[in-house]
Design an enzyme around this catalytic site. Sequence first.
Site, PDB file in Angstrom:
ATOM      1  N   ASP A 187       0.854  -1.187   0.000  1.00  0.00           N
ATOM      2  CA  ASP A 187       0.000   0.000   0.000  1.00  0.00           C
ATOM      3  C   ASP A 187       0.889   1.235   0.000  1.00  0.00           C
ATOM      4  O   ASP A 187       2.104   1.156   0.180  1.00  0.00           O
ATOM      5  CB  ASP A 187      -0.988  -0.016   1.152  1.00  0.00           C
ATOM      6  CG  ASP A 187      -0.326  -0.049   2.514  1.00  0.00           C
ATOM      7  OD1 ASP A 187       0.881   0.247   2.595  1.00  0.00           O
ATOM      8  OD2 ASP A 187      -0.997  -0.366   3.494  1.00  0.00           O
ATOM      9  N   ASP A 236      -7.963  -7.404   0.952  1.00  0.00           N
ATOM     10  CA  ASP A 236      -7.023  -7.594   2.054  1.00  0.00           C
ATOM     11  C   ASP A 236      -7.711  -7.148   3.327  1.00  0.00           C
ATOM     12  O   ASP A 236      -8.613  -6.303   3.297  1.00  0.00           O
ATOM     13  CB  ASP A 236      -5.747  -6.769   1.847  1.00  0.00           C
ATOM     14  CG  ASP A 236      -5.956  -5.317   2.259  1.00  0.00           C
ATOM     15  OD1 ASP A 236      -5.594  -4.970   3.408  1.00  0.00           O
ATOM     16  OD2 ASP A 236      -6.500  -4.535   1.470  1.00  0.00           O
ATOM     17  N   CYS A 264     -12.947 -28.711   8.656  1.00  0.00           N
ATOM     18  CA  CYS A 264     -11.801 -27.881   8.273  1.00  0.00           C
ATOM     19  C   CYS A 264     -10.528 -28.710   8.304  1.00  0.00           C
ATOM     20  O   CYS A 264     -10.310 -29.507   9.226  1.00  0.00           O
ATOM     21  CB  CYS A 264     -11.684 -26.684   9.223  1.00  0.00           C
ATOM     22  SG  CYS A 264     -10.241 -25.633   8.904  1.00  0.00           S
ATOM     23  N   CYS A 280      -7.768 -27.472  13.570  1.00  0.00           N
ATOM     24  CA  CYS A 280      -8.967 -28.318  13.577  1.00  0.00           C
ATOM     25  C   CYS A 280      -8.632 -29.800  13.481  1.00  0.00           C
ATOM     26  O   CYS A 280      -9.372 -30.640  13.984  1.00  0.00           O
ATOM     27  CB  CYS A 280      -9.887 -27.910  12.417  1.00  0.00           C
ATOM     28  SG  CYS A 280     -10.583 -26.252  12.594  1.00  0.00           S
ATOM     29  N   HIS A 298      -5.810 -21.164  11.287  1.00  0.00           N
ATOM     30  CA  HIS A 298      -7.196 -21.535  10.983  1.00  0.00           C
ATOM     31  C   HIS A 298      -7.922 -20.427  10.232  1.00  0.00           C
ATOM     32  O   HIS A 298      -8.591 -20.672   9.220  1.00  0.00           O
ATOM     33  CB  HIS A 298      -7.982 -21.857  12.258  1.00  0.00           C
ATOM     34  CG  HIS A 298      -9.460 -21.879  12.001  1.00  0.00           C
ATOM     35  ND1 HIS A 298     -10.104 -22.977  11.465  1.00  0.00           N
ATOM     36  CD2 HIS A 298     -10.403 -20.910  12.123  1.00  0.00           C
ATOM     37  CE1 HIS A 298     -11.385 -22.680  11.277  1.00  0.00           C
ATOM     38  NE2 HIS A 298     -11.587 -21.432  11.680  1.00  0.00           N
TER      39      HIS A 298
END
Length: 374
Positions: free
Chosen positions: A91, A265, A303, A308, A334
């Site tokens: 950015d 983002d 997942c 998980c 995760h």
Amino acid sequence: MTTAFHIAARDGRARTGTLTLPRGEIRTPAFMPVGTAATVKAMLPGSVRATGADILLGNTYHLMLRPGAERVARLGGLHRFMGWERPILTDSGGFQVMSLAALRKLTEDGVSFKSHVDGSVHHLSPERSMEIQRLLGSDIVMAFDECPALPATDEAVAASMRLSMRWAARSREAFGDRPGHMLFGIVQGGVTRALREESAAALTGIGFDGYAIGGLAVGEGQAAMLGVLDYAPGLLPEDRPRYLMGVGKPDDIVGAVLRGVDMFDCVLPTRSGRTGQALTRRGAVNLRNARHADDPRPLDPDCGCPACQGYSRAYLHHVVKAGEIIAAMLLTWHNLHYYQELMAGLRAAIAERRLTEFVAAFEDMRAAGDLPRL
């Protein structure tokens, strides 16, 4: 290898395709994990890649202050410095100057400010922003813009947008001809359609490799944001990527994809991971809650991420409450895995022209809520 954007399929206004850069292909719609200070917090670069990320975002403002763009360049550029050899978008630094820096002075030339790190004085202009991003070696460079604090009057938003358009022209000039690198312009104008139209026309007149929609997800609310996205992507060239900056929550992303946005983002998945919050297909789950203390089930049984697959809710609750570093590591992994799985699902649904069904299932699962308490 040259840069190219190819749209492979459409479903309504949604598009899926590839953005090709010398360092690799980016599958769109794409979510870019945020690596503010040359690191995605609590993650190794290989782990970020394992979640399915094709590109990361780096931050011009933070990297110019620490460790310094010239130092990064001496050490071989940002990719080598942080151990990520795939594409990086940086950015421009404008948003952070407005939100973090002290004692700002805004002029036609740029912004002078004091660092939030050590109080040192700096000046950031379109030309200096382009120089910093060149020193970092980023693959996608953002034009330097001014981000007004909201709420603001239409007059203030208009003045800010027009200054940003003048800076966009200077950014384009300073960027020059850099084969293999892309420069994106940023549409501003708040939630006022006429200002957004004026901004988009100015940017397309200058000519950019891609276009970002800025100034949203800054407190205006989802309905207002989606209201802008009902028309804003259509103001931009069909054959260039469209990037919605700083967005967002999973339902924000789905809503934006439906309206023709290609890139996203947000710090939400990583920041949430460090504060004990898991973002799942059933919505947000707060692992600090006592209800998880004796729960042997995985966070999400469907997942495939390490959190998980290898750990129970009870364990995650324990390490979150104990402040253990592994809590941030597992929950960040995760969350990033879930975001990339969502993007992959969106891409497949667009390609197979079943996006309506995909979104309905997405909404139904979130409405159902978390697993029932044991």
